[in-house]
Design a protein around this motif. Structure first.
Motif, mmCIF file in Angstrom:
data_model
loop_
_atom_site.group_PDB
_atom_site.id
_atom_site.type_symbol
_atom_site.label_atom_id
_atom_site.label_comp_id
_atom_site.label_asym_id
_atom_site.label_seq_id
_atom_site.Cartn_x
_atom_site.Cartn_y
_atom_site.Cartn_z
ATOM 1 N N PHE A 10 0.858 -1.175 0.000
ATOM 2 C CA PHE A 10 0.000 0.000 0.000
ATOM 3 C C PHE A 10 0.899 1.232 0.000
ATOM 4 O O PHE A 10 1.823 1.317 0.803
ATOM 5 N N SER A 11 0.630 2.200 -0.880
ATOM 6 C CA SER A 11 1.430 3.430 -0.852
ATOM 7 C C SER A 11 0.541 4.613 -0.509
ATOM 8 O O SER A 11 -0.594 4.720 -0.970
ATOM 9 N N LYS A 12 1.098 5.470 0.312
ATOM 10 C CA LYS A 12 0.421 6.701 0.719
ATOM 11 C C LYS A 12 1.500 7.735 0.997
ATOM 12 O O LYS A 12 2.376 7.507 1.838
ATOM 13 N N GLY A 13 1.464 8.834 0.252
ATOM 14 C CA GLY A 13 2.505 9.853 0.402
ATOM 15 C C GLY A 13 3.856 9.293 -0.016
ATOM 16 O O GLY A 13 4.011 8.806 -1.131
ATOM 17 N N GLU A 14 4.834 9.318 0.876
ATOM 18 C CA GLU A 14 6.183 8.816 0.601
ATOM 19 C C GLU A 14 6.395 7.397 1.134
ATOM 20 O O GLU A 14 7.500 6.875 1.078
ATOM 21 N N THR A 15 5.338 6.783 1.673
ATOM 22 C CA THR A 15 5.490 5.543 2.412
ATOM 23 C C THR A 15 4.846 4.364 1.713
ATOM 24 O O THR A 15 3.734 4.461 1.197
ATOM 25 N N ILE A 16 5.556 3.235 1.737
ATOM 26 C CA ILE A 16 4.990 1.956 1.306
ATOM 27 C C ILE A 16 4.881 1.087 2.547
ATOM 28 O O ILE A 16 5.859 0.896 3.275
ATOM 29 N N THR A 17 3.678 0.573 2.782
ATOM 30 C CA THR A 17 3.426 -0.330 3.894
ATOM 31 C C THR A 17 3.049 -1.671 3.311
ATOM 32 O O THR A 17 2.237 -1.739 2.384
ATOM 33 N N PHE A 18 3.648 -2.753 3.814
ATOM 34 C CA PHE A 18 3.322 -4.068 3.269
ATOM 35 C C PHE A 18 2.938 -5.031 4.385
ATOM 36 O O PHE A 18 3.388 -4.914 5.521
ATOM 37 N N THR A 19 2.084 -5.986 4.014
ATOM 38 C CA THR A 19 1.583 -6.963 4.972
ATOM 39 C C THR A 19 2.601 -8.073 5.185
ATOM 40 O O THR A 19 3.564 -8.213 4.430
ATOM 41 N N ALA A 20 2.341 -8.878 6.211
ATOM 42 C CA ALA A 20 3.132 -10.089 6.419
ATOM 43 C C ALA A 20 2.856 -11.034 5.241
ATOM 44 O O ALA A 20 1.804 -10.966 4.612
ATOM 45 N N PRO A 21 3.813 -11.915 4.912
ATOM 46 C CA PRO A 21 3.623 -12.829 3.784
ATOM 47 C C PRO A 21 2.351 -13.666 3.933
ATOM 48 O O PRO A 21 1.982 -14.081 5.026
ATOM 49 N N TYR A 22 1.705 -13.889 2.776
ATOM 50 C CA TYR A 22 0.516 -14.734 2.647
ATOM 51 C C TYR A 22 -0.682 -14.218 3.434
ATOM 52 O O TYR A 22 -1.567 -14.982 3.790
ATOM 53 N N THR A 23 -0.703 -12.907 3.718
ATOM 54 C CA THR A 23 -1.859 -12.313 4.383
ATOM 55 C C THR A 23 -2.241 -11.034 3.653
ATOM 56 O O THR A 23 -1.450 -10.479 2.891
ATOM 57 N N ASP A 24 -3.448 -10.570 3.909
ATOM 58 C CA ASP A 24 -3.855 -9.295 3.342
ATOM 59 C C ASP A 24 -4.214 -8.285 4.424
ATOM 60 O O ASP A 24 -4.571 -7.153 4.126
ATOM 61 N N SER A 25 -4.079 -8.693 5.690
ATOM 62 C CA SER A 25 -4.470 -7.772 6.761
ATOM 63 C C SER A 25 -3.573 -7.827 7.998
ATOM 64 O O SER A 25 -3.882 -7.191 8.996
ATOM 65 N N ASP A 26 -2.460 -8.546 7.937
ATOM 66 C CA ASP A 26 -1.548 -8.632 9.079
ATOM 67 C C ASP A 26 -0.414 -7.623 8.880
ATOM 68 O O ASP A 26 0.433 -7.785 8.004
ATOM 69 N N PHE A 27 -0.409 -6.576 9.696
ATOM 70 C CA PHE A 27 0.592 -5.518 9.595
ATOM 71 C C PHE A 27 1.620 -5.581 10.723
ATOM 72 O O PHE A 27 2.296 -4.602 11.014
ATOM 73 N N SER A 28 1.760 -6.737 11.342
ATOM 74 C CA SER A 28 2.681 -6.921 12.449
ATOM 75 C C SER A 28 4.103 -7.138 11.939
ATOM 76 O O SER A 28 4.365 -8.060 11.167
ATOM 77 N N ALA A 29 5.030 -6.303 12.390
ATOM 78 C CA ALA A 29 6.438 -6.451 12.002
ATOM 79 C C ALA A 29 6.991 -7.792 12.464
ATOM 80 O O ALA A 29 7.852 -8.380 11.793
ATOM 81 N N ALA A 30 6.506 -8.300 13.561
ATOM 82 C CA ALA A 30 6.967 -9.597 14.078
ATOM 83 C C ALA A 30 6.636 -10.738 13.112
ATOM 84 O O ALA A 30 7.325 -11.758 13.098
ATOM 85 N N ASN A 31 5.618 -10.539 12.288
ATOM 86 C CA ASN A 31 5.221 -11.570 11.325
ATOM 87 C C ASN A 31 5.762 -11.310 9.921
ATOM 88 O O ASN A 31 5.468 -12.061 8.996
ATOM 89 N N GLY A 32 6.524 -10.228 9.720
ATOM 90 C CA GLY A 32 7.145 -9.959 8.422
ATOM 91 C C GLY A 32 6.585 -8.777 7.675
ATOM 92 O O GLY A 32 6.964 -8.531 6.527
ATOM 93 N N ALA A 33 5.684 -8.008 8.285
ATOM 94 C CA ALA A 33 5.173 -6.793 7.652
ATOM 95 C C ALA A 33 6.180 -5.666 7.859
ATOM 96 O O ALA A 33 7.092 -5.787 8.682
#
Length: 189
Positions: A26-49
């Motif tokens: 997902f991009s917004k402004g200058e930032t790209i945010t990505f989910t944990a692998p094989y998910t579409d809603s897990d934004f936890s860094a501990a899981n790889g987001a």
């Protein structure tokens, strides 16, 4: 369809969303945010987001040859790798960017987009990760400059059966009888 009810603020209202390497970006402004692998809603860094700042307002994203190509108005970068542990953001150029997100298209093994001076190709070379940037609208430079300066927004489409790229500019003061457009074809030489 997934409702992202607990998404981070950098995801809510994202301008561009792509699926790449089994993750949502997902991009917004200058930032790209990505989910944990094989998910579409897990934004936890501990899981790889994760989150990446690209240093300029993002004007478009496209997946091309195992890379995520990231456009700003003044630069183009590529994100390579497979996960948070090995993602690498590399500049392709810091001198050229894309001015209209809806003009980024893949055609004939290249990516075409509208730069400030006309249509450009992001052509992959024989070397992995290397690109050429060429203005493909030089022969119609006056027409492209006129279209860019007279339009407030742009859209494009590819007609694969004809190897055509079509770009449309919008200007509220142009009447249907005076409307103009550009159709480009890729020729085999």
């Amino acid at each position: 369809f997934t409702t992202l009810s607990s998404a981070p603020s950098d995801v809510v209202g994202a301008e561009f969303v792509v699926y790449h390497k089994n993750q949502m970006f997902f991009s917004k402004g200058e930032t790209i945010t990505f989910t944990a692998p094989y998910t579409d809603s897990d934004f936890s860094a501990a899981n790889g987001a994760g989150v990446i700042n690209v240093g300029g307002a993002i004007t478009g994203l496209i997946v091309f040859r195992e890379s995520l190509i990231i456009f700003t108005e003044k630069s183009i970068s590529q994100l390579t790798g497979n996960t948070l542990q090995d993602f690498l953001l590399q500049p392709i150029t810091r001198n050229v960017g894309c001015v209209a997100s809806d003009t980024i298209e893949e055609i004939g093994g290249d990516v075409i987009f509208l730069g400030p001076e006309g249509l450009r190709l992001l052509s992959a070379t024989d070397r992995v990760g290397d690109f050429n940037l060429g203005v493909v609208s030089k022969t119609i430079q006056d027409e492209m400059t006129s279209l860019i300066s007279s339009s407030s927004s742009f859209s494009s489409c590819v007609i694969k059966q004809k190897s055509q790229y079509r770009i449309f500019g919008y200007n509220s003061s142009v009447t249907p009888s005076s409307a103009k457009g550009v159709i480009g074809t890729q020729t085999v030489g």
